[in-house]
Design a protein around this motif. Structure first.
Motif, short mmCIF file in Angstrom:
data_model
loop_
_atom_site.label_atom_id
_atom_site.label_comp_id
_atom_site.label_asym_id
_atom_site.label_seq_id
_atom_site.Cartn_x
_atom_site.Cartn_y
_atom_site.Cartn_z
N SER A 32 -8.54 -3.51 -37.34
CA SER A 32 -9.59 -4.07 -36.49
C SER A 32 -10.89 -3.30 -36.50
O SER A 32 -11.92 -3.80 -36.02
CB SER A 32 -9.08 -4.20 -35.04
N SER A 33 -10.89 -2.08 -37.05
CA SER A 33 -12.13 -1.30 -37.05
C SER A 33 -12.04 -0.19 -38.08
O SER A 33 -10.99 0.06 -38.68
CB SER A 33 -12.40 -0.69 -35.66
N GLY A 34 -13.15 0.50 -38.28
CA GLY A 34 -13.18 1.71 -39.07
C GLY A 34 -12.64 1.57 -40.47
O GLY A 34 -12.99 0.66 -41.23
N ILE A 35 -11.76 2.50 -40.86
CA ILE A 35 -11.19 2.51 -42.20
C ILE A 35 -10.44 1.22 -42.49
O ILE A 35 -10.54 0.67 -43.59
CB ILE A 35 -10.25 3.73 -42.37
N GLY A 36 -9.70 0.71 -41.51
CA GLY A 36 -8.92 -0.51 -41.72
C GLY A 36 -9.79 -1.71 -42.02
O GLY A 36 -9.52 -2.48 -42.94
N VAL A 96 -5.66 -10.93 -47.72
CA VAL A 96 -5.33 -9.82 -46.82
C VAL A 96 -4.71 -10.33 -45.53
O VAL A 96 -5.08 -11.39 -45.01
CB VAL A 96 -6.58 -8.97 -46.52
N VAL A 97 -3.78 -9.55 -45.02
CA VAL A 97 -3.18 -9.80 -43.72
C VAL A 97 -3.63 -8.67 -42.81
O VAL A 97 -3.36 -7.49 -43.08
CB VAL A 97 -1.64 -9.85 -43.80
N LEU A 98 -4.31 -9.03 -41.74
CA LEU A 98 -4.98 -8.07 -40.87
C LEU A 98 -4.12 -7.82 -39.64
O LEU A 98 -3.92 -8.72 -38.82
CB LEU A 98 -6.35 -8.60 -40.46
N ALA A 99 -3.65 -6.60 -39.49
CA ALA A 99 -2.76 -6.26 -38.38
C ALA A 99 -3.39 -5.20 -37.49
O ALA A 99 -3.86 -4.17 -37.96
CB ALA A 99 -1.42 -5.75 -38.92
N ALA A 100 -3.43 -5.48 -36.21
CA ALA A 100 -3.89 -4.55 -35.18
C ALA A 100 -3.62 -5.22 -33.84
O ALA A 100 -3.14 -6.36 -33.78
CB ALA A 100 -5.37 -4.21 -35.34
N ARG A 101 -3.96 -4.54 -32.75
CA ARG A 101 -3.70 -5.13 -31.43
C ARG A 101 -4.86 -5.96 -30.92
O ARG A 101 -4.67 -6.85 -30.09
CB ARG A 101 -3.39 -4.01 -30.43
N ARG A 102 -6.07 -5.71 -31.41
CA ARG A 102 -7.25 -6.38 -30.88
C ARG A 102 -7.52 -7.68 -31.65
O ARG A 102 -8.21 -7.68 -32.67
CB ARG A 102 -8.45 -5.44 -30.92
N GLU A 103 -6.95 -8.77 -31.14
CA GLU A 103 -6.99 -10.04 -31.87
C GLU A 103 -8.41 -10.56 -32.07
O GLU A 103 -8.73 -11.10 -33.14
CB GLU A 103 -6.15 -11.09 -31.14
N ARG A 146 -11.20 -8.99 -32.49
CA ARG A 146 -11.84 -8.29 -33.60
C ARG A 146 -11.27 -8.75 -34.94
O ARG A 146 -11.99 -8.89 -35.93
CB ARG A 146 -11.67 -6.78 -33.45
N LEU A 147 -9.97 -8.97 -34.97
CA LEU A 147 -9.34 -9.43 -36.21
C LEU A 147 -9.86 -10.81 -36.60
O LEU A 147 -10.09 -11.08 -37.79
CB LEU A 147 -7.82 -9.47 -36.05
N GLN A 148 -10.03 -11.69 -35.62
CA GLN A 148 -10.54 -13.02 -35.91
C GLN A 148 -11.95 -12.94 -36.50
O GLN A 148 -12.27 -13.65 -37.46
CB GLN A 148 -10.56 -13.86 -34.63
N GLU A 149 -12.79 -12.09 -35.95
CA GLU A 149 -14.15 -11.92 -36.47
C GLU A 149 -14.11 -11.37 -37.89
O GLU A 149 -14.86 -11.83 -38.77
CB GLU A 149 -14.94 -10.97 -35.57
N VAL A 176 -4.75 -13.41 -39.68
CA VAL A 176 -4.77 -12.56 -38.49
C VAL A 176 -3.36 -12.43 -37.96
O VAL A 176 -2.67 -13.42 -37.71
CB VAL A 176 -5.70 -13.16 -37.42
N ALA A 177 -2.91 -11.18 -37.78
CA ALA A 177 -1.55 -10.92 -37.32
C ALA A 177 -1.59 -9.85 -36.23
O ALA A 177 -1.39 -8.67 -36.52
CB ALA A 177 -0.66 -10.48 -38.47
N PRO A 178 -1.88 -10.24 -34.98
CA PRO A 178 -1.89 -9.25 -33.90
C PRO A 178 -0.54 -8.52 -33.85
O PRO A 178 0.50 -9.15 -33.71
CB PRO A 178 -2.11 -10.11 -32.65
N THR A 179 -0.58 -7.22 -33.98
CA THR A 179 0.65 -6.44 -34.13
C THR A 179 0.51 -5.08 -33.48
O THR A 179 -0.48 -4.37 -33.69
CB THR A 179 1.00 -6.23 -35.62
N ASP A 180 1.52 -4.70 -32.71
CA ASP A 180 1.66 -3.33 -32.22
C ASP A 180 2.65 -2.64 -33.15
O ASP A 180 3.83 -2.99 -33.20
CB ASP A 180 2.20 -3.37 -30.79
N VAL A 181 2.18 -1.66 -33.94
CA VAL A 181 3.05 -1.07 -34.95
C VAL A 181 4.19 -0.27 -34.37
O VAL A 181 5.13 0.09 -35.09
CB VAL A 181 2.24 -0.18 -35.93
#
Length: 245
Positions: free
Chosen positions: A18-22, A36-43, A45-48, A63-68
């Motif tokens: 959702s940000s930075g290096i990712g 790409v499959v985008l995984a993070a908790r902040r949906e 941001r992932l949608q954008e 977009v794959a909202p995910t808590d690792v």
């Protein structure tokens, strides 16, 4: 760049996207032709990010909202990527965080949060992805750290999680190399991102003062493109990093 060194049609999962290096890694891999499959908790941001990637590169971005730290959620993330694209070629274990500082003042909550995300999350994603990476002779990339190579007095527990990550990655490599899976660890020093405590590295450093996220992303893309030999570790340090030693 020759077509055989691109990632056209490959499928990549990126944690902490959702940000930075990712986020920059998602752009870098999509630029090379990967879906790409985008995984993070902040949906949100992932949608954008997904919209930006699809508009700019014409590849698919899921977009794959995910808590690792949730192993079932991580399993669903990998299964969803395989279902969508017919396989998995690249996993980028990027999700990670730092909390607190010295051992004496570190709360148990902050200790467990770093261990859960930096260690368990990395293990869950790797475990879920390996069977599919074996099938594609794919690439497994870990975002390590300078802190995982040299003592870090400012935050020993964070450093320990990155030492664990390197040891885990290199040991996994010794087990899956004969199956054709490449394992690479990218070790940056300070990167100008949201990482940090009350003052993030993005706030602390001026642009160009330390490593930028897109530089790390370029290193990840380089590792992800390898199809014969592999880069085991790639160190990416700001030029003055060793001047204080």
């Amino acid at each position: 760049m020759p077509n055989d060194l691109r990632l056209d049609g490959k499928a990549a999962v990126i944690t902490g996207a959702s940000s930075g290096i990712g986020s920059e890694t998602a752009h870098a891999l999509a630029r090379e032709g990967a879906n790409v499959v985008l995984a993070a908790r902040r949906e949100e941001r992932l949608q954008e990010l997904a919209g930006s990637i699809e508009a700019e590169y014409g590849t698919e971005a899921l977009v794959a909202p995910t808590d690792v730290t949730d192993e079932e959620a991580v399993g669903a993330l990998v299964d969803g990527a395989v279902d969508a694209f017919g396989g998995l070629d690249v996993l980028v274990n990027n999700a990670g965080l730092g909390r607190g500082s010295g051992v004496e003042d570190l709360s148990t909550e902050d200790y467990r949060t770093m261990m859960d995300v930096n260690v368990d999350g990395c293990f869950f994603a790797t475990r879920a992805a390996l069977p599919h990476l074996r099938e594609t002779e794919g690439n497994l990339v870990f975002i390590g750290s300078f802190a995982g190579q040299y003592p870090r007095p400012s935050n020993p527990v964070y450093a320990a999680t990155k030492w664990w990550l390197r040891g885990f990655a290199l040991s996994v490599s010794s087990r899956v190399g004969e199956d054709g899976v490449a394992v690479s660890v990218v070790n940056p020093s300070e990167v100008r991102t949201e990482f940090g405590g009350e003052e993030s590295f993005e706030e602390r450093f001026e642009e160009g003062e330390v490593t930028e996220p897109d530089e790390v992303a370029a290193a990840v893309a380089f590792a992800a493109r390898q199809d014969r030999s592999m880069v085991s570790e790639l160190d990416l340090y700001r030029r003055d990093k060793f001047s204080g030693f």
